[in-house]
Design a protein around this motif. Structure first.
Motif, short mmCIF file in Angstrom:
data_model
loop_
_atom_site.label_atom_id
_atom_site.label_comp_id
_atom_site.label_asym_id
_atom_site.label_seq_id
_atom_site.Cartn_x
_atom_site.Cartn_y
_atom_site.Cartn_z
N UNK A 1 0.84 -1.20 0.00
CA UNK A 1 0.00 0.00 0.00
C UNK A 1 0.87 1.25 0.00
N UNK A 2 1.97 1.20 0.75
CA UNK A 2 2.90 2.33 0.77
C UNK A 2 3.57 2.55 -0.57
N UNK A 3 3.91 1.44 -1.25
CA UNK A 3 4.51 1.54 -2.58
C UNK A 3 3.53 2.16 -3.57
N UNK A 4 2.27 1.74 -3.48
CA UNK A 4 1.27 2.30 -4.40
C UNK A 4 1.10 3.80 -4.17
N UNK A 5 1.19 4.23 -2.93
CA UNK A 5 1.10 5.65 -2.61
C UNK A 5 2.25 6.41 -3.26
N UNK A 6 3.46 5.87 -3.14
CA UNK A 6 4.62 6.52 -3.75
C UNK A 6 4.54 6.47 -5.28
N UNK A 7 4.00 5.38 -5.80
CA UNK A 7 3.83 5.27 -7.25
C UNK A 7 2.93 6.37 -7.79
N UNK A 8 1.96 6.77 -6.99
CA UNK A 8 1.00 7.78 -7.45
C UNK A 8 1.70 9.09 -7.83
N UNK A 9 2.70 9.49 -7.06
CA UNK A 9 3.36 10.77 -7.32
C UNK A 9 4.61 10.61 -8.20
N UNK A 10 4.91 9.37 -8.60
CA UNK A 10 6.11 9.09 -9.39
C UNK A 10 5.86 9.26 -10.88
N UNK A 11 6.81 9.89 -11.56
CA UNK A 11 6.76 10.00 -13.01
C UNK A 11 7.61 8.92 -13.68
N UNK A 12 8.79 8.64 -13.10
CA UNK A 12 9.71 7.67 -13.68
C UNK A 12 10.20 6.70 -12.62
N UNK A 13 10.19 5.42 -12.96
CA UNK A 13 10.69 4.37 -12.07
C UNK A 13 12.10 4.00 -12.50
N UNK A 14 13.04 4.08 -11.57
CA UNK A 14 14.46 3.87 -11.87
C UNK A 14 14.85 2.45 -11.44
N UNK A 15 15.44 1.69 -12.37
CA UNK A 15 15.92 0.33 -12.08
C UNK A 15 17.44 0.37 -12.15
N UNK A 16 18.10 0.09 -11.03
CA UNK A 16 19.53 0.35 -10.92
C UNK A 16 20.31 -0.90 -10.51
N UNK A 17 21.42 -1.16 -11.21
CA UNK A 17 22.34 -2.24 -10.85
C UNK A 17 23.77 -1.81 -11.13
N UNK A 18 24.71 -2.49 -10.49
CA UNK A 18 26.11 -2.29 -10.82
C UNK A 18 26.36 -2.79 -12.24
#
Length: 395
Positions: free
Chosen positions: A278-295
């Motif tokens: 539920x907390x992730x969905x809340x943050x998703x609401x205000x997010x424009x871009x999702x960053x996927x990061x690895x070495x």
């Protein structure tokens, strides 16, 4: 039909974290298949819960993302012995589904096969031992050879293998010619996550009204290479771009990253503790871009990170800093872009068109959602998983 699922890190929607094993177990229950899960938890006593029709056995085996190599190894070994002992209490199990990582889950599956005569399917989400070897966690030559031998045995003795990405599937087929390997990627929960307008109250809560929001949500470990993410934020701040960065999660590198952000005086960066779905969905609401990061390691390009599929389902612009099949897919489908892991300024250059052209951003976000629905929807992949389980019973 009765299926046993072995997964040391089983999570529920209420708890948060990666939910693949929950989705798989729920898919079987929805198909009328009795499903038992053996997992671990950080409590002192063993307990049993029934979660949405799934019988979950929680073993008292402590594990945290911040554990070092030896403490993690001890936790993995405890799980082998306790899971096999618990499995021996069940009768009439048709198939055991063993979910790695770690690779040692395969030892439990092998033991159950030999001791109880139950065939197993082995799921590979990350290529072990290649991943810890390339990351540099495992260095001893003889231990490496032992793990490679163990890997081959686990694949050979499995009724079949499930790979989470095309690159993992190809690698397994090369290592074990003739072995039946199913491709079953992670799932995009298109019923839970939806593209939606930003909630003004949430924008005020997180102090991002009028900002372009970039979010990383997931593990905060060494392999994630999140120093690069901080550098993207620093370069965006230097360029006076109207971007705010969030990092939501926990792991071994969390404290060091917080110290780094404080030292370089980032005022466009916010840490959010690990939260539930539920907390992730809340943050998703205000997010424009999702960053996927690895070495920048070749082995990490083969994976199938949950955060990618959540971002697709929520209809977000996808940004990655690693090559491989995900880079190829987002570029082909027009739902995101690759930023050079050696040059954080590449991010500030490539993000600017999306800051100034809302139509371009919307188009990419819509393409993300379309990809989730077409290829990765939980409904479609749940049916495919149940078919794999039934096919192994018949074979």
């Amino acid at each position: 039909m009765k299926v046993l699922i072995l997964h040391q890190h089983f999570n529920t929607p209420q708890k948060g974290g990666a939910l693949r094993s929950y989705y798989l177990a729920k898919a079987l229950v929805d198909q009328g298949i009795q499903t038992i899960v053996i997992t671990g938890n950080n409590e002192a006593q063993q307990r049993v819960e029934h979660v949405d029709g799934i019988e979950v056995h929680y073993l008292p085996i402590a594990y945290l993302n911040k554990f070092g190599f030896y403490k993690r190894s001890g936790s993995f070994l405890k799980y082998i012995f306790q899971s096999v002992n618990t499995a021996s209490k069940f009768k009439d199990i048709d198939v055991c589904y063993a979910i790695s990582v770690p690779l040692t889950i395969g030892l439990a599956a092998l033991w159950i096969r030999q001791r109880l005569g139950i065939r197993y399917i082995f799921e590979v989400g990350d290529l072990w031992p290649d991943a810890p070897i390339q990351v540099g966690v495992i260095k001893n030559y003889f231990f490496k050879q032992f793990l490679y031998s163990l890997e081959r045995i686990i694949y050979q003795q499995a009724a079949s293998v499930v790979a989470l990405s095309p690159m993992i599937k190809a690698a397994i087929e090369k290592k074990t010619p003739g072995k039946r390997v199913h491709l079953l990627p992670n799932m995009a929960d298109t019923d839970f996550y939806h593209p939606e307008e930003k909630d003004v109250q949430l924008e005020e809560k997180y102090s991002v009204k009028g900002k372009f929001v970039v979010s990383y949500m997931g593990a905060v470990g060494f392999a994630n290479g999140l120093d690069y993410y901080l550098e993207c934020a620093r370069n965006s701040q230097k360029a006076a771009l109207p971007i705010h960065f969030f990092l939501c999660g926990d792991g071994a590198m969390a404290n060091r990253l917080r110290e780094s952000a404080k030292r370089i005086q980032l005022n466009n960066f916010t840490f959010i503790p690990f939260t539930n779905r539920a907390g992730i969905r809340e943050l998703m609401n205000i997010t424009d871009a999702s960053f996927i990061c690895y070495k920048a390691l070749p082995i990490l390009e083969t994976g199938s990170p949950n955060k990618y599929f959540d971002g697709l389902a929520a209809g977000k612009l996808i940004v990655t800093n690693f090559g491989g099949w995900i880079k190829e897919e987002i570029e082909q489908r027009g739902c995101g872009f690759f930023t050079d892991p050696k040059h954080p300024t590449d991010f500030t250059k490539k993000i600017q068109p999306y800051l100034t052209d809302s139509a371009l951003l919307k188009q990419s976000q819509q393409k993300s959602r379309a990809l989730a629905e077409e290829k990765y929807s939980r409904e479609k992949l749940s049916i495919a998983f149940a078919d794999i389980i039934r096919s192994e019973k018949r074979s």
